[in-house]
Motif scaffolding. Structure first.
Motif, short mmCIF file in Angstrom:
data_model
loop_
_atom_site.label_atom_id
_atom_site.label_comp_id
_atom_site.label_asym_id
_atom_site.label_seq_id
_atom_site.Cartn_x
_atom_site.Cartn_y
_atom_site.Cartn_z
N SER A 1 0.86 -1.18 0.00
CA SER A 1 0.00 0.00 0.00
C SER A 1 0.90 1.23 0.00
O SER A 1 2.12 1.12 -0.09
CB SER A 1 -0.92 0.00 1.22
OG SER A 1 -1.86 1.06 1.14
N TYR B 1 0.47 1.48 7.23
CA TYR B 1 -0.20 0.20 6.97
C TYR B 1 0.81 -0.92 7.18
O TYR B 1 1.94 -0.85 6.68
CB TYR B 1 -0.72 0.18 5.53
CG TYR B 1 -1.41 -1.11 5.14
CD1 TYR B 1 -2.60 -1.50 5.74
CD2 TYR B 1 -0.88 -1.93 4.15
CE1 TYR B 1 -3.25 -2.67 5.37
CE2 TYR B 1 -1.50 -3.12 3.78
CZ TYR B 1 -2.69 -3.48 4.39
OH TYR B 1 -3.32 -4.64 4.02
N ASP C 1 -5.61 -4.84 -3.23
CA ASP C 1 -5.75 -3.63 -2.41
C ASP C 1 -6.96 -3.71 -1.47
O ASP C 1 -7.07 -2.92 -0.54
CB ASP C 1 -5.90 -2.41 -3.33
CG ASP C 1 -5.75 -1.10 -2.58
OD1 ASP C 1 -4.76 -0.95 -1.85
OD2 ASP C 1 -6.62 -0.23 -2.72
#
Length: 334
Positions: A144, A172, A217
């Motif tokens: 990410s 993340y 994602d």
């Protein structure tokens, strides 16, 4: 305020090469009116890299740079109050990662931001999404980015765009790291070249690449699984009936390396399709065990990635769409 990369601060040592590069570009901007140069900068989250060099050039205008070789972390922190106001919400403490994705963009000087802002930002977003799609196509891992920041290489006139936060996602971290090794670099560079060289050809698997990106994602396993099936179906199934059997057979035909591999792939696709695909696509989420769904996500992600890469390889070698469809119908093992 002086540009940090010019090392104007007393804490920095003057770098003549960098100064000459920026001065030449400033002259071009001021006196020739040709273009304005920018970097779109994305901190790579959940990304681990074991490389000797601080800069990995992926294509002519895209590179991965180590945090130790840039000033981006400092600029973001110094400018935090302004871009927090631009985004209209509070941002918790952000811990910069060790690597950034850097994308060069050029805007003609005659293009004034005030009348082209939406188109310019959409273009920037398309470019960073394309780079992330290629990275996710190359390797698995929960990759990410923390934010997308537009940084002008040169001081610009007011009507042109200044440093701007385009998107913010924050830190993340998962156990499933995206790992890039020294031995991977040449193949990753080749994939960037292959992608850009074939993107306009008939048969380029764009929709399947998009689904792989969306799935990788996505955080919810049921949505991830649907994205992977959609990506495979765009490659292998045009028919409206008997989709499960056709998809299982064709995926196995395409990426099965031996008879045992063919049997395993065919069995897995049939199983996951029967248990999840139809129920999820018709909104029957309550009938699906999400823990079991999550277990199958990685398998289907790998099948999708392998299939797209092999498909792209055939397009790159000059095979037509019909060539590939004929190949898919061939059972390689009896």
């Amino acid at each position: 305020m002086c540009d940090p990369q010019l090392h104007c601060s007393p804490n920095y040592k003057f770098n003549e090469h960098t100064f000459n590069e920026y001065y030449a570009e400033l002259e071009q901007f001021m006196y020739t009116g040709k273009s304005v140069k920018y970097h779109v900068v994305l901190p790579l989250e959940n990304f681990d890299c074991t490389l000797r060099e601080p800069v990995i050039q992926l294509s002519n205008n895209i590179r991965i740079v180590s945090a130790s070789s840039t000033f981006y972390s400092d600029i973001i922190e110094e400018d935090k109050d302004r871009w927090m106001n631009e985004l209209c919400y509070d941002v918790d403490y952000y811990c910069p990662p060790e690597f950034f994705l850097e994308i060069d963009r050029i805007m003609k000087r005659k293009t004034v931001l005030s009348s082209n802002e939406e188109n310019i930002f959409d273009d920037m977003k398309d470019k960073w999404r394309e780079a992330l799609k290629i990275l996710m196509l190359f390797n698995e891992g929960d990759l990410s980015f923390g934010y997308a920041y537009l940084y002008s290489k040169l001081p610009c006139d007011p009507q042109y765009i200044g440093d701007t936060m385009l998107a913010y996602k924050g830190n993340y971290d998962t156990p499933n790291k995206y790992i890039l090794k020294e031995d991977d670099i040449k193949n990753l560079q080749l994939l960037f070249t292959k992608y850009s060289s074939n993107i306009k050809k008939e048969g380029f698997p764009q929709s399947s690449i998009d689904y792989l990106y969306e799935g990788a994602d996505e955080k919810k396993p049921e949505k991830r699984l649907l994205d992977y099936f959609n990506g495979l179906e765009r490659l292998f199934v045009k028919e409206q009936t008997n989709k499960k059997d056709l998809l299982a057979k064709r995926v196995a035909n395409f990426i099965g390396e031996d008879k045992d591999g063919w049997i395993e792939i065919n069995k897995n696709v049939e199983l996951v399709y029967s248990r999840f695909r139809n129920k999820l696509s018709h909104g029957n989420k309550d009938e699906v065990r999400l823990s079991e769904c999550k277990e199958h996500c990685k398998t289907m992600e790998n099948y999708t990635r392998q299939s797209i890469n092999k498909y792209l390889e055939m397009v790159d070698k000059g095979h037509t769409k019909q060539d590939i469809l004929d190949f898919i119908e061939t059972v390689p093992f009896s």
